[in-house]
Design an enzyme around this catalytic site. Structure first.
Site, mmCIF file in Angstrom:
data_model
loop_
_atom_site.group_PDB
_atom_site.id
_atom_site.type_symbol
_atom_site.label_atom_id
_atom_site.label_comp_id
_atom_site.label_asym_id
_atom_site.label_seq_id
_atom_site.Cartn_x
_atom_site.Cartn_y
_atom_site.Cartn_z
ATOM 1 N N ILE A 125 0.902 -1.159 0.000
ATOM 2 C CA ILE A 125 0.000 0.000 0.000
ATOM 3 C C ILE A 125 0.934 1.200 0.000
ATOM 4 O O ILE A 125 1.661 1.422 0.974
ATOM 5 C CB ILE A 125 -0.923 0.081 1.239
ATOM 6 C CG1 ILE A 125 -1.937 -1.053 1.275
ATOM 7 C CG2 ILE A 125 -1.660 1.437 1.242
ATOM 8 C CD1 ILE A 125 -2.903 -1.002 2.462
ATOM 9 N N TYR A 126 0.955 1.935 -1.084
ATOM 10 C CA TYR A 126 1.807 3.115 -1.188
ATOM 11 C C TYR A 126 0.988 4.293 -1.690
ATOM 12 O O TYR A 126 0.154 4.141 -2.585
ATOM 13 C CB TYR A 126 2.977 2.882 -2.165
ATOM 14 C CG TYR A 126 4.068 2.020 -1.588
ATOM 15 C CD1 TYR A 126 4.937 2.525 -0.630
ATOM 16 C CD2 TYR A 126 4.236 0.716 -2.002
ATOM 17 C CE1 TYR A 126 5.944 1.737 -0.099
ATOM 18 C CE2 TYR A 126 5.236 -0.087 -1.477
ATOM 19 C CZ TYR A 126 6.088 0.431 -0.529
ATOM 20 O OH TYR A 126 7.077 -0.346 0.002
ATOM 21 N N GLY B 2 -4.555 5.835 2.087
ATOM 22 C CA GLY B 2 -4.116 4.510 2.538
ATOM 23 C C GLY B 2 -5.252 3.732 3.169
ATOM 24 O O GLY B 2 -5.389 2.522 2.949
ATOM 25 N N ASN C 169 9.922 1.677 9.550
ATOM 26 C CA ASN C 169 8.822 2.491 9.025
ATOM 27 C C ASN C 169 7.715 2.592 10.081
ATOM 28 O O ASN C 169 6.659 1.980 9.960
ATOM 29 C CB ASN C 169 8.301 1.867 7.723
ATOM 30 C CG ASN C 169 7.354 2.781 6.969
ATOM 31 O OD1 ASN C 169 6.873 3.784 7.495
ATOM 32 N ND2 ASN C 169 7.063 2.422 5.728
ATOM 33 N N TYR D 200 -1.012 0.029 10.533
ATOM 34 C CA TYR D 200 -1.514 -1.347 10.591
ATOM 35 C C TYR D 200 -1.978 -1.715 11.991
ATOM 36 O O TYR D 200 -3.002 -2.382 12.154
ATOM 37 C CB TYR D 200 -0.476 -2.333 10.056
ATOM 38 C CG TYR D 200 -0.261 -2.154 8.574
ATOM 39 C CD1 TYR D 200 -1.314 -2.335 7.674
ATOM 40 C CD2 TYR D 200 0.975 -1.772 8.062
ATOM 41 C CE1 TYR D 200 -1.133 -2.144 6.316
ATOM 42 C CE2 TYR D 200 1.157 -1.588 6.701
ATOM 43 C CZ TYR D 200 0.101 -1.767 5.832
ATOM 44 O OH TYR D 200 0.275 -1.577 4.489
ATOM 45 N N LYS E 139 -3.255 0.335 14.166
ATOM 46 C CA LYS E 139 -4.527 1.042 14.316
ATOM 47 C C LYS E 139 -5.662 0.252 13.651
ATOM 48 O O LYS E 139 -6.810 0.296 14.090
ATOM 49 C CB LYS E 139 -4.403 2.439 13.690
ATOM 50 C CG LYS E 139 -5.607 3.332 13.879
ATOM 51 C CD LYS E 139 -5.411 4.640 13.155
ATOM 52 C CE LYS E 139 -5.850 4.428 11.738
ATOM 53 N NZ LYS E 139 -5.841 5.437 10.803
#
Length: 177
Positions: free
Chosen positions: A97-98, A109, A136, A143, A145
């Protein structure tokens, strides 16, 4: 929030996929990696041939996030033997996911992640898993969250640099199974 369009990537989109892939990877990781490793990864990892292979591979899917027709992010999902590491034949992997930096904080996102959830529900996957670079923290928080838990680690090679990815997964509601 602006109107975000999610669309499945097809072969005719290869130039846009190559551009968003290179742009977002560079924005995300260039400061933390050598110029040489970054240049080699961008060249090899986002070559037209490699992306065409990935697009044609059974069990791999790409989706663009667009605003006003402009590609601003993307999602890559894998199932079955297309997973980067086979965790479970029935599971869904979020490989990427970018989102372009200019669109961070605008829920792009989250919208791409929700598309992954829809696909997992459709596929009746028992869980979703992914690998995220340990350096990161922003992605790791995203993720966490969304309910992902750490379950393992693996090594990702960027050129001559061995990096550790944290592997995370989220169990899905039992009615999916």
């Amino acid at each position: 929030m602006e109107n975000i369009e999610i669309s499945r990537v097809i072969l005719n989109d290869i130039a846009d996929l190559q551009k968003i892939g290179k742009d977002t990877f560079f924005e995300t990781f260039s400061e933390s990696n050598s110029e040489e490793n970054m240049a080699n990864y961008l060249s090899e990892g986002f070559s037209e041939e490699k992306l065409i292979d990935e697009l044609n591979k059974e069990g791999s899917e790409f989706y663009f996030a667009k605003i006003d027709g402009k590609v601003i992010g993307y999602l890559k999902l894998n199932t079955g033997l297309s997973q980067t590491e086979l965790q479970d034949n029935a599971a869904l992997e979020i490989e990427r996911i970018y989102v372009l930096n200019a669109y961070h904080g605008k829920m792009i996102g989250q919208v791409l992640y929700e598309k992954a959830l829809q696909r997992a529900e459709f596929l009746q996957a028992p869980y979703i898993w992914l690998g995220v670079w340990e350096e990161n923290p922003k992605a790791i928080r995203f993720y966490e969250k969304n309910g992902f838990l750490v379950f393992d680690k693996h090594i990702f090679k960027l050129g001559d640099d061995e990096q550790t990815d944290i592997m995370m997964k989220k169990m899905l509601p039992i009615e999916n199974v």
